[in-house]
Scaffold this motif. Structure first.
Motif, PDB file in Angstrom:
ATOM      1  N   GLY A   1     -54.320 -34.783  36.974  1.00 36.66           N
ATOM      2  CA  GLY A   1     -54.167 -34.672  38.528  1.00 36.66           C
ATOM      3  C   GLY A   1     -55.310 -34.793  39.317  1.00 36.66           C
ATOM      4  N   ALA A   2     -55.229 -35.123  40.438  1.00 35.73           N
ATOM      5  CA  ALA A   2     -56.412 -35.197  41.476  1.00 35.73           C
ATOM      6  C   ALA A   2     -56.794 -33.789  41.637  1.00 35.73           C
ATOM      7  CB  ALA A   2     -56.268 -35.984  42.560  1.00 35.73           C
ATOM      8  N   LEU A   3     -55.777 -32.836  41.772  1.00 35.95           N
ATOM      9  CA  LEU A   3     -56.185 -31.451  42.339  1.00 35.95           C
ATOM     10  C   LEU A   3     -55.049 -30.676  41.628  1.00 35.95           C
ATOM     11  CD1 LEU A   3     -57.954 -29.459  43.974  1.00 35.95           C
ATOM     12  CD2 LEU A   3     -56.362 -29.946  45.824  1.00 35.95           C
ATOM     13  N   PRO A   4     -55.418 -30.356  40.183  1.00 35.17           N
ATOM     14  CA  PRO A   4     -54.286 -29.654  39.698  1.00 35.17           C
ATOM     15  C   PRO A   4     -53.650 -28.229  40.196  1.00 35.17           C
ATOM     16  CG  PRO A   4     -55.957 -30.108  38.334  1.00 35.17           C
ATOM     17  CD  PRO A   4     -56.663 -30.600  39.565  1.00 35.17           C
ATOM     18  N   VAL A   5     -54.386 -27.902  40.962  1.00 36.28           N
ATOM     19  CA  VAL A   5     -54.118 -26.465  41.383  1.00 36.28           C
ATOM     20  C   VAL A   5     -53.072 -26.862  42.865  1.00 36.28           C
ATOM     21  CG1 VAL A   5     -54.721 -24.430  43.063  1.00 36.28           C
ATOM     22  CG2 VAL A   5     -56.163 -25.160  41.085  1.00 36.28           C
ATOM     23  N   ARG A   6     -53.263 -27.809  43.276  1.00 35.76           N
ATOM     24  CA  ARG A   6     -52.154 -28.250  44.317  1.00 35.76           C
ATOM     25  C   ARG A   6     -50.675 -28.669  43.502  1.00 35.76           C
ATOM     26  NH1 ARG A   6     -52.985 -29.615  49.651  1.00 35.76           N
ATOM     27  NH2 ARG A   6     -54.990 -30.318  49.310  1.00 35.76           N
ATOM     28  N   ASP A   7     -50.750 -29.376  42.533  1.00 39.03           N
ATOM     29  CA  ASP A   7     -49.768 -29.660  41.699  1.00 39.03           C
ATOM     30  C   ASP A   7     -49.181 -28.373  41.163  1.00 39.03           C
ATOM     31  OD1 ASP A   7     -50.392 -32.316  41.932  1.00 39.03           O
ATOM     32  OD2 ASP A   7     -51.338 -32.526  39.904  1.00 39.03           O
ATOM     33  N   VAL A   8     -49.678 -27.431  40.941  1.00 34.77           N
ATOM     34  CA  VAL A   8     -49.203 -25.897  40.306  1.00 34.77           C
ATOM     35  C   VAL A   8     -48.394 -25.449  41.504  1.00 34.77           C
ATOM     36  CG1 VAL A   8     -49.915 -23.681  39.940  1.00 34.77           C
ATOM     37  CG2 VAL A   8     -50.948 -25.521  38.489  1.00 34.77           C
ATOM     38  N   PHE A   9     -49.168 -25.359  42.763  1.00 35.12           N
ATOM     39  CA  PHE A   9     -48.454 -24.830  43.775  1.00 35.12           C
ATOM     40  C   PHE A   9     -47.171 -25.707  44.453  1.00 35.12           C
ATOM     41  CE2 PHE A   9     -50.654 -21.662  46.573  1.00 35.12           C
ATOM     42  CZ  PHE A   9     -51.650 -21.323  45.577  1.00 35.12           C
ATOM     43  N   ASP A  10     -47.193 -27.029  44.137  1.00 33.12           N
ATOM     44  CA  ASP A  10     -46.020 -27.522  44.300  1.00 33.12           C
ATOM     45  C   ASP A  10     -44.937 -27.565  43.543  1.00 33.12           C
ATOM     46  OD1 ASP A  10     -47.159 -28.848  46.709  1.00 33.12           O
ATOM     47  OD2 ASP A  10     -47.991 -30.812  45.627  1.00 33.12           O
ATOM     48  N   ALA A  11     -45.251 -27.417  42.159  1.00 32.25           N
ATOM     49  CA  ALA A  11     -44.333 -27.222  40.931  1.00 32.25           C
ATOM     50  C   ALA A  11     -43.792 -25.828  41.044  1.00 32.25           C
ATOM     51  CB  ALA A  11     -44.866 -27.460  39.763  1.00 32.25           C
ATOM     52  N   ALA A  12     -44.616 -24.937  41.641  1.00 30.71           N
ATOM     53  CA  ALA A  12     -44.134 -23.599  41.796  1.00 30.71           C
ATOM     54  C   ALA A  12     -42.806 -23.543  42.876  1.00 30.71           C
ATOM     55  CB  ALA A  12     -45.314 -22.438  41.872  1.00 30.71           C
ATOM     56  N   ASP A  13     -43.286 -24.093  43.789  1.00 35.75           N
ATOM     57  CA  ASP A  13     -42.347 -24.265  45.060  1.00 35.75           C
ATOM     58  C   ASP A  13     -40.805 -24.895  44.487  1.00 35.75           C
ATOM     59  OD1 ASP A  13     -43.982 -22.900  46.892  1.00 35.75           O
ATOM     60  OD2 ASP A  13     -44.624 -24.856  47.627  1.00 35.75           O
ATOM     61  N   ALA A  14     -41.233 -25.935  43.481  1.00 33.13           N
ATOM     62  CA  ALA A  14     -40.054 -26.489  42.711  1.00 33.13           C
ATOM     63  C   ALA A  14     -39.305 -25.687  41.767  1.00 33.13           C
ATOM     64  CB  ALA A  14     -40.196 -27.743  42.331  1.00 33.13           C
ATOM     65  N   GLY A  15     -40.039 -24.328  41.444  1.00 31.16           N
ATOM     66  CA  GLY A  15     -39.143 -23.533  40.546  1.00 31.16           C
ATOM     67  C   GLY A  15     -39.799 -23.611  39.052  1.00 31.16           C
ATOM     68  N   ASP A  16     -40.898 -24.599  38.692  1.00 29.09           N
ATOM     69  CA  ASP A  16     -41.511 -24.627  37.571  1.00 29.09           C
ATOM     70  C   ASP A  16     -41.677 -23.218  37.021  1.00 29.09           C
ATOM     71  OD1 ASP A  16     -42.594 -26.787  35.465  1.00 29.09           O
ATOM     72  OD2 ASP A  16     -43.711 -24.988  35.741  1.00 29.09           O
ATOM     73  N   PRO A  17     -41.403 -22.596  35.894  1.00 25.77           N
ATOM     74  CA  PRO A  17     -41.752 -21.314  35.544  1.00 25.77           C
ATOM     75  C   PRO A  17     -43.311 -21.137  35.076  1.00 25.77           C
ATOM     76  CG  PRO A  17     -39.916 -22.003  34.086  1.00 25.77           C
ATOM     77  CD  PRO A  17     -40.298 -23.328  34.815  1.00 25.77           C
ATOM     78  N   LEU A  18     -43.879 -22.125  34.236  1.00 29.20           N
ATOM     79  CA  LEU A  18     -45.050 -22.171  34.021  1.00 29.20           C
ATOM     80  C   LEU A  18     -46.005 -22.236  35.434  1.00 29.20           C
ATOM     81  CD1 LEU A  18     -47.834 -22.127  32.379  1.00 29.20           C
ATOM     82  CD2 LEU A  18     -47.611 -24.674  32.209  1.00 29.20           C
ATOM     83  N   ALA A  19     -45.723 -22.884  36.359  1.00 23.77           N
ATOM     84  CA  ALA A  19     -46.226 -23.257  37.747  1.00 23.77           C
ATOM     85  C   ALA A  19     -46.263 -21.898  38.422  1.00 23.77           C
ATOM     86  CB  ALA A  19     -45.882 -24.342  38.495  1.00 23.77           C
ATOM     87  N   ARG A  20     -45.044 -21.228  38.322  1.00 17.14           N
ATOM     88  CA  ARG A  20     -44.993 -19.914  39.109  1.00 17.14           C
ATOM     89  C   ARG A  20     -45.919 -18.754  38.404  1.00 17.14           C
ATOM     90  NH1 ARG A  20     -39.585 -20.039  41.783  1.00 17.14           N
ATOM     91  NH2 ARG A  20     -39.641 -17.551  41.902  1.00 17.14           N
ATOM     92  N   ASP A  21     -46.043 -19.041  37.174  1.00 13.07           N
ATOM     93  CA  ASP A  21     -46.917 -17.794  36.589  1.00 13.07           C
ATOM     94  C   ASP A  21     -48.315 -18.220  36.913  1.00 13.07           C
ATOM     95  OD1 ASP A  21     -45.021 -16.460  35.210  1.00 13.07           O
ATOM     96  OD2 ASP A  21     -45.574 -17.168  33.205  1.00 13.07           O
ATOM     97  N   LEU A  22     -48.902 -19.428  36.864  1.00 11.55           N
ATOM     98  CA  LEU A  22     -50.137 -19.767  37.194  1.00 11.55           C
ATOM     99  C   LEU A  22     -50.407 -19.406  38.650  1.00 11.55           C
ATOM    100  CD1 LEU A  22     -50.319 -23.122  35.187  1.00 11.55           C
ATOM    101  CD2 LEU A  22     -51.474 -20.834  34.426  1.00 11.55           C
ATOM    102  N   ARG A  23     -49.435 -19.662  39.534  1.00  6.75           N
ATOM    103  CA  ARG A  23     -49.762 -19.677  40.908  1.00  6.75           C
ATOM    104  C   ARG A  23     -49.868 -18.049  41.298  1.00  6.75           C
ATOM    105  NH1 ARG A  23     -46.478 -22.128  45.970  1.00  6.75           N
ATOM    106  NH2 ARG A  23     -47.345 -20.771  47.510  1.00  6.75           N
ATOM    107  N   ALA A  24     -48.827 -17.205  40.630  1.00 10.69           N
ATOM    108  CA  ALA A  24     -49.060 -15.728  40.621  1.00 10.69           C
ATOM    109  C   ALA A  24     -50.363 -15.244  40.244  1.00 10.69           C
ATOM    110  CB  ALA A  24     -48.046 -15.353  40.176  1.00 10.69           C
ATOM    111  N   GLY A  25     -50.775 -15.749  39.164  1.00 12.99           N
ATOM    112  CA  GLY A  25     -52.276 -15.342  38.740  1.00 12.99           C
ATOM    113  C   GLY A  25     -53.325 -15.781  39.552  1.00 12.99           C
ATOM    114  N   ILE A  26     -53.064 -16.784  40.165  1.00  8.90           N
ATOM    115  CA  ILE A  26     -54.434 -16.990  41.287  1.00  8.90           C
ATOM    116  C   ILE A  26     -54.365 -16.046  42.139  1.00  8.90           C
ATOM    117  CG2 ILE A  26     -55.156 -18.542  42.942  1.00  8.90           C
ATOM    118  CD1 ILE A  26     -53.960 -20.884  41.119  1.00  8.90           C
ATOM    119  N   ALA A  27     -53.243 -15.619  42.665  1.00 10.11           N
ATOM    120  CA  ALA A  27     -53.263 -14.551  43.822  1.00 10.11           C
ATOM    121  C   ALA A  27     -53.503 -13.210  43.285  1.00 10.11           C
ATOM    122  CB  ALA A  27     -51.907 -14.445  44.415  1.00 10.11           C
ATOM    123  N   VAL A  28     -52.987 -13.029  42.138  1.00  6.35           N
ATOM    124  CA  VAL A  28     -53.547 -11.796  41.504  1.00  6.35           C
ATOM    125  C   VAL A  28     -54.967 -11.454  41.558  1.00  6.35           C
ATOM    126  CG1 VAL A  28     -53.316 -10.290  39.330  1.00  6.35           C
ATOM    127  CG2 VAL A  28     -51.164 -11.124  40.400  1.00  6.35           C
ATOM    128  N   GLY A  29     -55.648 -12.500  40.768  1.00  9.51           N
ATOM    129  CA  GLY A  29     -57.053 -12.411  40.565  1.00  9.51           C
ATOM    130  C   GLY A  29     -57.832 -12.564  41.888  1.00  9.51           C
TER     131      GLY A  29
END
Lengths: 310, 310
Positions: free
Chosen positions: B193-221
């Motif tokens: 993807g052009a901006l994988p982190v945006r895809d992760v945020f979008d997929a997390a909003d759509a409920g994807d479990p891996l994306a939600r984990d990754l997105r949560a990790g960004i905030a934690v870090g």
């Protein structure tokens, strides 16, 4: 001649330092409880430098005091010195009339950091990590104690390094202080003793599972603090002090093993050579009182602070 | 007039700054690959400031360059600028003959930190946290970029905050960079993807479990880095920049929620008011090039460094 005092929760350590920077007298007294008794302890300790240590008090030009509390920036007001029964007290105002020389007050960990820096040759950047009941650090760069914007520079004890770690008295989980602070270790160990951390080390050697966990946590927490001081402030050297360091080489060996483990996992961490950059303050070191003496005597103390931190 | 350049892995941003400190011209060019092409990019960008932005290059008095690599202390030698194909190169020596003015080189995150500090009013202590492919911070106190003893000041990306966290490219587990670095997130996401982190945020909003984990990790870090910068260096303000901050308020909201959670758990953390001390660098901010211009023009740059860090 300048006098420095480290006012601790049980004992007060006082030194007299001559013009050449040598300690020419030292006494230790029990610390009183509450504002008036703390002020009296300072006066008694200075008198004892004259009567017991043979120091010529007529030559005293300044007094510096390190104290386990917060200092209101730009003042000598001590707040939250809970181990001394002091909630809010202007120690310099109480002492200056009786002493007749300038009095400066600083947090004890920051005073010890400056003392450790000076005793270590007085160059470069030194972090002092105090592993006492709680955990905090002081950072000295080129002779200047780093205070930061709001007085929390060096408060590494409340950085969480494990989301599943023990609950800290601050309320977070996995704080460095919850892992490596003597208070937290004693509480989780839960058995009475003169020096619970020593009992934990001994019991760990004897195979006690709880003691092994607690002992491992101390090393994990202390090593994390070392890494944080190097990777954030990039100190040359981390000097360890405080009650937990009574364990001496047993503690240092555990911390070295932790640092070795991260160096083995990571070429970047290996390049930092952390193990060579950590040492213990010698037992009975006068670092805190000596640093307090330097702070008391610095004519440009506030100015120097301003140069670095505004 | 002073020129500053931010030489990035794909684009080079160049600004001209007048005597009043205002940006009077700005251009962006693609960055070349390898030492000679990087030097040529700098020359081309400066020429374009004249031809495209109408800057009077005869008035240019200095050039400062921010670059994603390590700078050998006291020199303009760039090492390990792997995203530019530069292993070891004296950029100032290559450019000075053609430019005829002094050239200074600095690590890009440190240059951006100085730029963010200056754009923010130029007082106090500011931490700049770069959430790019990797994670690193720069700290500026009273106009001075903190370098520390050995050049690792601000390398917060490789502080582990979770012993069970993802493996970092450095080899440790649970590093802030492994949680919040765009490179690590993209790798663990594993989809193009052009901006994988945006895809992760979008997929997390759509409920994807891996994306939600990754997105949560960004905030934690990122929140951990904010706490570390405040509790170690006690910066007034943490400014967030770098590619991951393209997510804007979605990212900032996640980080604020993390900071709120620790404030809720801990009165001490609450007293720090961290949420009010974090902000995003505006999209397209010239902070890094502006900071580089300041570094290039500082006549006492080395001296000021020495005052604070010896």
């Amino acid at each position: 001649m300048k006098v420095g005092l480290d006012v601790g929760g049980t004992k007060t350590d006082a030194v007299a330092v001559d013009e050449a920077g040598e300690i020419v007298g030292r006494v230790r007294l029990p610390t009183g409880w509450g504002p008036d008794a703390v002020a009296q302890t300072v006066l008694d300790a200075i008198a004892a430098l004259g009567s017991d240590a043979g120091v010529d008090l007529a030559a005293m030009r300044s007094v510096g005091i390190g104290i386990p509390g917060q200092i209101v920036p730009g003042t000598a007001r001590v707040t939250h010195a809970v181990n001394l029964g002091v909630e809010d007290f202007d120690l310099a105002a109480a002492l200056t009339p009786a002493l007749g020389v300038p009095v400066q007050v600083e947090n004890d960990v920051k005073a010890a950091a400056l003392g450790a820096y000076a005793l270590h040759g007085g160059t470069g950047t030194v972090g002092y990590l105090n592993l006492g009941t709680g955990v905090a650090a002081g950072i000295v760069a080129d002779g200047v104690v780093q205070r930061g914007a709001r007085g929390t520079a060096g408060e590494v004890g409340h950085i969480s390094v494990d989301p599943h770690g023990p609950v800290c008295r601050c309320g977070q989980r996995g704080c460095i202080e919850a892992l490596a602070g003597g208070g937290s270790v004693a509480e989780r160990w839960g058995r009475l003793g003169a020096l619970p951390v020593r009992d934990v080390f001994d019991a760990a050697d004897a195979g006690d599972p709880l003691a092994r966990d607690l002992r491992a946590g101390i090393a994990v927490g202390a090593a994390a603090a070392v890494r944080i001081l190097v990777l954030t402030a990039d100190v040359d050297l981390v000097v360890l002090g405080g009650g937990v360091t009574a364990l001496g080489d047993r503690l240092l060996g555990d911390i070295a093993a932790e640092l070795d483990a991260s160096a083995e996992a990571s070429p970047f961490m290996r390049s930092l050579r952390l193990r060579e950059r950590v040492e213990l303050l010698p037992t009975g070191s006068p670092a805190a009182a000596f640093g307090a003496a330097l702070i008391g005597a610095a004519p440009t103390y506030e100015t120097r602070e301003t140069v670095t931190h505004g």
